[in-house]
Enzyme design. Structure first.
Site, PDB file in Angstrom:
ATOM      1  CG  HIS A 296      40.320  18.061   5.852  1.00  0.00           C
ATOM      2  ND1 HIS A 296      41.333  18.365   4.983  1.00  0.00           N
ATOM      3  CD2 HIS A 296      39.240  18.772   5.433  1.00  0.00           C
ATOM      4  CE1 HIS A 296      40.901  19.239   4.077  1.00  0.00           C
ATOM      5  NE2 HIS A 296      39.632  19.500   4.318  1.00  0.00           N
ATOM      6  CD  GLU A 315      37.496  21.562   6.147  1.00  0.00           C
ATOM      7  OE1 GLU A 315      38.623  22.026   5.911  1.00  0.00           O
ATOM      8  OE2 GLU A 315      36.813  20.963   5.305  1.00  0.00           O
ATOM      9  CG  HIS A 368      35.517  18.837   2.542  1.00  0.00           C
ATOM     10  ND1 HIS A 368      36.857  19.000   2.774  1.00  0.00           N
ATOM     11  CD2 HIS A 368      35.359  17.588   2.055  1.00  0.00           C
ATOM     12  CE1 HIS A 368      37.494  17.884   2.431  1.00  0.00           C
ATOM     13  NE2 HIS A 368      36.606  17.008   1.991  1.00  0.00           N
ATOM     14  CD  GLU A 439      34.468  22.842   0.514  1.00  0.00           C
ATOM     15  OE1 GLU A 439      34.541  23.175   1.720  1.00  0.00           O
ATOM     16  OE2 GLU A 439      35.385  22.236  -0.070  1.00  0.00           O
TER      17      GLU A 439
HETATM   18 ZN   LIG Z   1      38.021  20.632   3.491  1.00  0.00          ZN
END
Ligand SMILES: [Zn+2]
Length: 479
Positions: A296, A315, A368, A439
């Protein structure tokens, strides 16, 4: 004759379905290397471009073809060339680099119809049109390589000693290797020929004393660098992949590692602060290029963590902080590492794998953190997709994911959700090298969020990821 009638009916159906497309007169024939080929769906013409069913044609020419349902993307690999096209999109990927087409591929009657000339010419076939017989005449590439290595040269740049191998064709893939006692570093160029059979260059610099090269076996050219010390070279390719560069940083130069002013250490020199934190990186793996993608950024915040309706964690910012620290750790460990973004900028999803492809990265690590519609999902996972044709990297995406997940779970202590095969994610399926998406935890889960708000979480995430990456590089070096 039944077959002909059936094709006639299919053409009629296509015409009915494909309203705006102009279908010019008689059927179009396809001739490949002097033989007519039959396809179950007839070729059509749209905006003066011929569309053909891709699988029938490409498989008959020996190409490796695949179809990704979710992305609606067709991939064809022939020799050292790869073309990827997406239904209704005019942007294609040729050897990982974007190119524009005049007409997009179409899905007609459940068949993927691809622009014939664009795809075939980028697979290095020749395409001609005979208007009298309404025949497309296709000739497959004369040979599937080999790339003839015409020259191997040595030059000194401002900060490196460089060896350049110039080939006649795009080079499909390479593999680096290193030996100790005496120290040597080398590269195998696959699907390549060296007409002179053997050769050598004397080079009396600080890093190596000479370079030897030879036709190693039928289709491999091997270049061996006789080192004065344990240093790995960094391999890169020209944009058209016809030239291979092997660079050895000059001692004392910053090389192309790191960012200005970040640290003053020499390449390959390991920072003492890391003792006990990270495993020692095998010198033979220090040339492998690791691309780190902070997920992002800018206009794309990613997930948000909220407490009592108030935003407490974004995030985008968390990923960047972790990626910066991960970069620093790997850099200090002597790895060859680059960040795709090092500030809060907007980057499209597709530009990330493309950037890694362009720089010929050996690994792509995307940082992420997770979120779900429910607040109960929690824990750590690593996503991967094992692509075809990347065996030469010596490590697969799945192995890389497993190495990283193991360290994350041990270091962060959140729930172990395991590693997950995700073929449909662009970062994973558009990249040409082993790639994973980490993640760390769920911003949408209150317990995970409480952990993720701490400084310790970021440090644990970065340290664990660095360990997993170093372990996978060391495993590669040992193979
Ligand atoms: Zn993400």
């Amino acid at each position: 004759m039944k077959a002909t009638i059936r094709i006639g009916i299919l053409v009629a159906i296509i015409l009915t379905l494909a309203g705006g497309m102009a279908f010019a007169g008689d059927a179009i024939c396809l001739e490949l290397d002097g033989k007519l080929i039959e396809t179950d769906v007839a070729p059509i013409i749209e905006n003066s471009r011929t569309l053909v069913p891709y699988r029938a044609l490409l498989e008959s020419m020996g190409a490796e073809v695949s179809w990704e349902q979710e992305a609606e993307m067709a991939t064809a690999i022939l020799g050292s060339h790869r073309v990827q096209v997406t239904i209704d999109k005019t942007t294609a990927f040729v050897n990982g680099v974007t190119k524009e087409m005049d007409v997009p591929p179409r899905l007609i009657n459940n068949r993927t119809m691809i622009p014939l000339r664009f795809v075939l010419e980028n697979l290095k076939c020749t395409v001609d049109w005979n208007n009298d017989t309404r025949t497309v005449i296709i000739n497959s590439p004369k040979t599937d390589g080999p790339s003839e290595i015409r020259t191997i040269a040595y030059e000194e740049t401002d900060d490196s000693y460089r060896i350049i191998a110039r080939g006649s064709e795009a080079i499909k893939n390479t593999r680096t290797f290193a030996y100790e006692g005496p120290e040597r570093y080398g590269i195998d160029i696959f699907n390549a020929a060296f007409p002179d059979r053997v050769g050598s260059i004397k080079a009396d610099n600080q890093v190596f004393s000479g370079v030897r090269f030879s036709q190693f076996d039928d289709d491999t050219v091997r270049i061996v660098v006789d080192l004065n010390e344990k240093v790995a070279g960094k391999v890169s390719l020209s944009e058209d992949r016809s030239e291979v560069y092997i660079d050895f940083d000059k001692p004392g130069s910053e090389g192309n590692r790191g960012h200005e002013g970040e640290d003053e250490q020499n390449p390959g020199e390991v920072n003492e602060d890391l003792q006990g934190i990270l495993p020692e990186l095998d010198w033979r793996a220090t040339g492998k290029l690791i691309a780190i993608d902070a997920g992002h950024g800018g206009a794309d915040p990613g997930a948000t963590g909220k407490i009592n309706g108030k935003e407490v964690l974004i995030e985008r910012d968390l990923n960047l902080a972790i990626a910066l620290r991960l970069h620093q750790l790997l850099d200090q460990a002597g790895a060859n590492v680059v960040l795709l973004r090092d500030s809060d900028i907007t980057m499209s999803l597709y530009s990330r794998p493309e950037a890694a492809n362009t720089m010929n990265a050996d690994l792509l690590i995307s940082v992420h953190n997770n979120s779900a519609h429910n607040s109960t999902s929690n824990g750590t996972e690593v996503l991967y997709y094992d692509k075809v044709g990347i065996e030469s990297y010596g490590i697969t995406s799945k192995e890389l994911a497993a190495y990283i997940q193991k360290e994350l779970v041990a270091e962060i202590g959140l729930k172990d959700r395991g590693i997950i095969n995700c073929p449909h994610l662009a970062v994973l399926n558009k990249s040409l090298m082993p790639a994973v998406i980490i993640e760390g935890g769920f911003l949408s889960n209150p317990d995970d969020l409480a952990v993720m708000l701490t400084e310790e979480f970021k440090e644990a995430y970065a340290v664990a990821a660095a360990r997993g990456i170093i372990n996978s590089l060391n495993a590669w070096a040992d193979r």
